[in-house]
Design a protein around this motif. Structure first.
Motif, PDB file in Angstrom:
ATOM      1  N   SER A 233       0.858  -1.192   0.000  1.00 18.21           N
ATOM      2  CA  SER A 233       0.000   0.000   0.000  1.00 18.21           C
ATOM      3  C   SER A 233       0.890   1.238   0.000  1.00 18.21           C
ATOM      4  N   VAL A 234       0.514   2.242  -0.798  1.00 17.75           N
ATOM      5  CA  VAL A 234       1.379   3.412  -0.973  1.00 17.75           C
ATOM      6  C   VAL A 234       0.714   4.706  -0.508  1.00 17.75           C
ATOM      7  N   HIS A 235      -0.483   4.987  -0.989  1.00 18.64           N
ATOM      8  CA  HIS A 235      -1.103   6.258  -0.645  1.00 18.64           C
ATOM      9  C   HIS A 235      -2.623   6.129  -0.679  1.00 18.64           C
ATOM     10  N   LEU A 236      -3.280   7.131  -0.136  1.00 20.58           N
ATOM     11  CA  LEU A 236      -4.736   7.220  -0.155  1.00 20.58           C
ATOM     12  C   LEU A 236      -5.140   8.499  -0.872  1.00 20.58           C
ATOM     13  N   GLU A 237      -6.154   8.390  -1.717  1.00 17.78           N
ATOM     14  CA  GLU A 237      -6.772   9.556  -2.339  1.00 17.78           C
ATOM     15  C   GLU A 237      -8.191   9.663  -1.785  1.00 17.78           C
TER      16      GLU A 237
ATOM     17  N   VAL B 230      -3.908  13.802  -1.664  1.00 18.97           N
ATOM     18  CA  VAL B 230      -3.165  12.540  -1.644  1.00 18.97           C
ATOM     19  C   VAL B 230      -2.371  12.504  -0.348  1.00 18.97           C
ATOM     20  N   VAL B 231      -2.477  11.385   0.391  1.00 17.26           N
ATOM     21  CA  VAL B 231      -1.751  11.264   1.649  1.00 17.26           C
ATOM     22  C   VAL B 231      -1.064   9.898   1.688  1.00 17.26           C
ATOM     23  N   PRO B 232       0.109   9.793   2.310  1.00 16.96           N
ATOM     24  CA  PRO B 232       0.776   8.486   2.410  1.00 16.96           C
ATOM     25  C   PRO B 232      -0.083   7.482   3.171  1.00 16.96           C
ATOM     26  N   ALA B 233      -0.011   6.223   2.754  1.00 13.67           N
ATOM     27  CA  ALA B 233      -0.730   5.172   3.463  1.00 13.67           C
ATOM     28  C   ALA B 233      -0.029   4.870   4.777  1.00 13.67           C
ATOM     29  N   ASP B 234      -0.786   4.368   5.745  1.00 18.63           N
ATOM     30  CA  ASP B 234      -0.211   4.004   7.043  1.00 18.63           C
ATOM     31  C   ASP B 234       0.798   2.871   6.861  1.00 18.63           C
TER      32      ASP B 234
END
Length: 270
Positions: A109-113, A266-270
């Motif tokens: 997992s990389v990022h969340l939109e 866009v934010v980094p995934a946990d």
């Protein structure tokens, strides 16, 4: 470092679905570049950053192919045209496999939109009139995700047993404003903002269309819709793929995401 960024349009006549399985160049040659299919924004931009700033030092080479729809990148990975893709979240991948088959491995997992609701006619969901029109994605995973967002913000109420497999009308328990929900292709949602009372738009398409000031948006914390790197199983444990996954989770990439999108779209995934 060799660099290629090919644009593969949704309307292009590449018959990936019918080409059958096959081994990629990287599967046969440990020195070959990894070929990765991406959505243009933000996935392509993130991997271009990795390609330009981190890959060479890590000893890997990337070739990026850009896709403008949600089906062809998975077809290409399943058929050995690509080593991996980077454009989707787990619920979408699961839905795709149920409908179309194919073997895939979720790598990282990389990022969340965060999904968001946009309108040019109203300043809040509460202003949407009785009988108003709200546009949703026509792919079940993101459609249900949109309904959840609207329910979380009080426009509708969902049935306790509603799921991505449930039709829109069957998923809704209460619709006090008799909102008309119209599903359309995700890439058409930004265009619908001008005409509908509101549209629930996927983050990558909102970015591409320069949409801003949403009425409401998803919370990032605990969100299950992180986008990630998905590989052909034959390449999932390849040292080059493992290294790419490490780079995508690196502090450098997290900082790039935070600086580029300011911790909003866009934010980094946990």
């Amino acid at each position: 470092m060799r660099k290629r960024f090919a644009v593969v349009l949704a309307a292009a006549g590449l018959a990936l679905a019918g080409c059958g399985g096959g081994a990629t160049d990287a599967a046969q040659d440990p020195e070959a570049p990894l070929t990765i299919g991406v959505s243009p924004t933000p996935h392509g931009e993130i991997l271009e950053y990795v390609q330009d700033n981190l890959a060479a030092q890590a000893g890997i080479e990337l070739e990026l192919e850009q896709f403008d729809d949600y089906n062809r990148p998975n077809e290409a990975v399943a058929n050995g045209e690509l080593d991996a893709n980077f454009f989707q979240h787990k619920p979408y991948l699961q839905e795709y496999q149920q409908e179309r088959g194919g073997e895939f491995t979720w790598v990282e997992s990389v990022h969340l939109e965060p999904l968001a609701v946009y309108s040019t006619k109203h300043r809040s969901l509460q202003e949407i009139p009785d009988g108003g029109t709200v546009m949703l994605s026509n792919d079940p995973a993101n459609q249900f995700r949109g309904l959840q967002l609207l329910a979380d913000n009080g426009l509708i109420e969902l049935k306790p047993d509603a799921s991505p497999d449930t039709r829109v009308d069957a998923a809704i328990a209460q619709n006090p404003k008799n909102i008309e929900f119209q599903p359309i292709a995700p890439d058409q949602l930004p265009r619908s903002v001008e005409d509908a009372d509101a549209s629930v738009v996927n983050g990558n398409y909102a970015l591409k269309a320069n949409l801003s000031d949403p009425l409401v948006a998803e919370e990032a914390e605990g969100n299950p819709y992180a986008n990630g790197l998905v590989a052909n199983p034959a390449m999932a444990e390849d040292p080059r793929m493992v290294k790419l996954a490490e780079l995508l989770k690196s502090d450098e990439v997290k900082k790039f995401i935070q600086d580029e999108w300011r911790g909003v779209a866009v934010v980094p995934a946990d």
